[in-house]
Enzyme design. Sequence first.
Site, PDB file in Angstrom:
ATOM      1  N   TYR A  29       0.831  -1.197   0.000  1.00 18.21           N
ATOM      2  CA  TYR A  29       0.000   0.000   0.000  1.00 18.21           C
ATOM      3  C   TYR A  29       0.866   1.248   0.000  1.00 18.21           C
ATOM      4  O   TYR A  29       1.897   1.311   0.695  1.00 18.21           O
ATOM      5  CB  TYR A  29      -0.920   0.029   1.215  1.00 18.21           C
ATOM      6  CG  TYR A  29      -2.034  -0.992   1.157  1.00 18.21           C
ATOM      7  CD1 TYR A  29      -2.991  -0.941   0.154  1.00 18.21           C
ATOM      8  CD2 TYR A  29      -2.113  -2.008   2.107  1.00 18.21           C
ATOM      9  CE1 TYR A  29      -4.015  -1.878   0.092  1.00 18.21           C
ATOM     10  CE2 TYR A  29      -3.135  -2.948   2.052  1.00 18.21           C
ATOM     11  CZ  TYR A  29      -4.080  -2.876   1.042  1.00 18.21           C
ATOM     12  OH  TYR A  29      -5.072  -3.801   0.976  1.00 18.21           O
ATOM     13  N   HIS A 189     -11.287   4.616   5.839  1.00 17.30           N
ATOM     14  CA  HIS A 189     -10.190   3.704   5.553  1.00 17.30           C
ATOM     15  C   HIS A 189      -9.765   2.892   6.782  1.00 17.30           C
ATOM     16  O   HIS A 189      -8.707   2.254   6.763  1.00 17.30           O
ATOM     17  CB  HIS A 189      -8.991   4.486   5.005  1.00 17.30           C
ATOM     18  CG  HIS A 189      -9.251   5.072   3.652  1.00 17.30           C
ATOM     19  ND1 HIS A 189      -9.801   6.327   3.484  1.00 17.30           N
ATOM     20  CD2 HIS A 189      -9.057   4.573   2.408  1.00 17.30           C
ATOM     21  CE1 HIS A 189      -9.924   6.576   2.193  1.00 17.30           C
ATOM     22  NE2 HIS A 189      -9.481   5.529   1.517  1.00 17.30           N
ATOM     23  N   ARG A 219      -4.689   7.868  -9.032  1.00 16.18           N
ATOM     24  CA  ARG A 219      -3.990   6.719  -8.467  1.00 16.18           C
ATOM     25  C   ARG A 219      -4.732   5.468  -8.921  1.00 16.18           C
ATOM     26  O   ARG A 219      -5.868   5.545  -9.411  1.00 16.18           O
ATOM     27  CB  ARG A 219      -3.918   6.784  -6.945  1.00 16.18           C
ATOM     28  CG  ARG A 219      -5.264   6.635  -6.256  1.00 16.18           C
ATOM     29  CD  ARG A 219      -5.162   6.782  -4.744  1.00 16.18           C
ATOM     30  NE  ARG A 219      -4.311   5.746  -4.163  1.00 16.18           N
ATOM     31  CZ  ARG A 219      -4.749   4.548  -3.772  1.00 16.18           C
ATOM     32  NH1 ARG A 219      -6.038   4.225  -3.908  1.00 16.18           N
ATOM     33  NH2 ARG A 219      -3.924   3.674  -3.241  1.00 16.18           N
ATOM     34  N   ASN A 221      -5.851   1.342  -7.777  1.00 13.60           N
ATOM     35  CA  ASN A 221      -6.025   0.364  -6.711  1.00 13.60           C
ATOM     36  C   ASN A 221      -6.464  -0.938  -7.376  1.00 13.60           C
ATOM     37  O   ASN A 221      -6.911  -0.927  -8.531  1.00 13.60           O
ATOM     38  CB  ASN A 221      -7.074   0.845  -5.706  1.00 13.60           C
ATOM     39  CG  ASN A 221      -7.082   0.018  -4.438  1.00 13.60           C
ATOM     40  OD1 ASN A 221      -6.097  -0.634  -4.096  1.00 13.60           O
ATOM     41  ND2 ASN A 221      -8.206   0.023  -3.729  1.00 13.60           N
ATOM     42  N   GLU A 261      -9.040  -0.263 -10.196  1.00 10.01           N
ATOM     43  CA  GLU A 261      -9.713   1.031 -10.111  1.00 10.01           C
ATOM     44  C   GLU A 261      -8.734   2.134 -10.499  1.00 10.01           C
ATOM     45  O   GLU A 261      -7.624   2.192  -9.969  1.00 10.01           O
ATOM     46  CB  GLU A 261     -10.208   1.293  -8.688  1.00 10.01           C
ATOM     47  CG  GLU A 261     -11.288   0.343  -8.218  1.00 10.01           C
ATOM     48  CD  GLU A 261     -11.714   0.615  -6.792  1.00 10.01           C
ATOM     49  OE1 GLU A 261     -12.696   0.010  -6.351  1.00 10.01           O
ATOM     50  OE2 GLU A 261     -11.057   1.439  -6.108  1.00 10.01           O
ATOM     51  N   TYR A 312      -7.197  -9.330   3.677  1.00 10.62           N
ATOM     52  CA  TYR A 312      -8.037  -8.146   3.493  1.00 10.62           C
ATOM     53  C   TYR A 312      -8.640  -8.116   2.095  1.00 10.62           C
ATOM     54  O   TYR A 312      -9.809  -7.742   1.928  1.00 10.62           O
ATOM     55  CB  TYR A 312      -7.222  -6.877   3.737  1.00 10.62           C
ATOM     56  CG  TYR A 312      -8.000  -5.620   3.421  1.00 10.62           C
ATOM     57  CD1 TYR A 312      -9.044  -5.201   4.244  1.00 10.62           C
ATOM     58  CD2 TYR A 312      -7.715  -4.868   2.287  1.00 10.62           C
ATOM     59  CE1 TYR A 312      -9.782  -4.067   3.950  1.00 10.62           C
ATOM     60  CE2 TYR A 312      -8.439  -3.732   1.984  1.00 10.62           C
ATOM     61  CZ  TYR A 312      -9.471  -3.335   2.815  1.00 10.62           C
ATOM     62  OH  TYR A 312     -10.204  -2.214   2.500  1.00 10.62           O
ATOM     63  N   LYS A 313      -7.874  -8.513   1.098  1.00 15.84           N
ATOM     64  CA  LYS A 313      -8.366  -8.484  -0.272  1.00 15.84           C
ATOM     65  C   LYS A 313      -9.216  -9.705  -0.623  1.00 15.84           C
ATOM     66  O   LYS A 313      -9.678  -9.847  -1.762  1.00 15.84           O
ATOM     67  CB  LYS A 313      -7.197  -8.355  -1.252  1.00 15.84           C
ATOM     68  CG  LYS A 313      -6.558  -6.967  -1.257  1.00 15.84           C
ATOM     69  CD  LYS A 313      -5.453  -6.861  -2.269  1.00 15.84           C
ATOM     70  CE  LYS A 313      -4.884  -5.437  -2.341  1.00 15.84           C
ATOM     71  NZ  LYS A 313      -5.854  -4.473  -2.899  1.00 15.84           N
TER      72      LYS A 313
END
Length: 330
Positions: A29, A189, A219, A221, A261, A312-313
């Site tokens: 990240y 977040h 950015r 993601n 994204e 998390y993903k």
Amino acid sequence: MTTTDHVRAPLHERIATFPWPFPARHYRYSTNVEPALQQTRTSAGSWGGRIIDIDGDYHDELRQRAAILHADPTRHAVLPHMVPATWDAMLLVMRELAADYPDSMHLQQGDDGSWTWRNDLLGRQHTFVVGDESTLPTSPLLYIGQQVQEDLVLLDQREEHLWGDAGLVTFAADWSMNFDVGMSFLQIHGPVPRVHEEGIIPRAEQFLMRLQPGQPYRRTNWTMSVGHRLDTSTETYPEWGRDRRLLNRDDIGHRLHLRVEVQHLLRLPGSGCILFLIRSYMMSLEDLATVPEWRAGLASVLQELPQDMVDYKGLTRYRDDTVAWLHAAG
């Protein structure tokens, strides 16, 4: 329409313009923010020359958005003090569209101060007065949000923080606009691992609060999804969550997708709020694997990814099988 009924743009077009998100063969990240409007080369083509991207999936994705909004109007949420910002956002998006797609998008201001908008792709035309919702068929954010493929979030800036106080989000990746509306940037977040300990979110917030009008940034993601499903919001988890559990090795190539994204960040000139545009692109692993550099790169990223980020993903169940499939596809 089911998640398998989509009419897609041709594969060669989707590959050539796909926003490959990995500049290296590992991932952590970071704020990874850069000036927008830069064409970025990939192993298969390029992307990024425009803020708002209209492609071959335009009509299909707008049909999906309309169906989602019809079933769940709470995907559009605007706190009362954000209404002026929604007009500001609508005009900015219209200007971007008219500048980048002059053959099909048109915006003109009349001598009386009214505006006329025409979208030839959808056969829509309206003359409106800014601030007067009776001159539009819907609220400003809902009106323009149903003419672009991007999700839209508006961040207010007050009390030395940013607040997610308005948005139209139908293609959320495991979050909910209706749940998050009114939360601070830091609260939104909160569940993301590592970013707080490493100070990434506070730094990102400080950066955003220094944004100036006319200086757009962007950015990327990424995550992974089972099936070509843009709506993986928390509201629909019972529908798509089971797909993760049922994925097997034989299905990985055609069912598992890399979801990327492209997020654009723009300071609105009138209200001073920040417009956060989120465009989601999806590509199955079997399509992605036709680009050898992408196949090898994704395998390396997934194999090296720390376990807390894997969890998390939502990759825990199929990370190892996916890496094995990517290696075998070579």
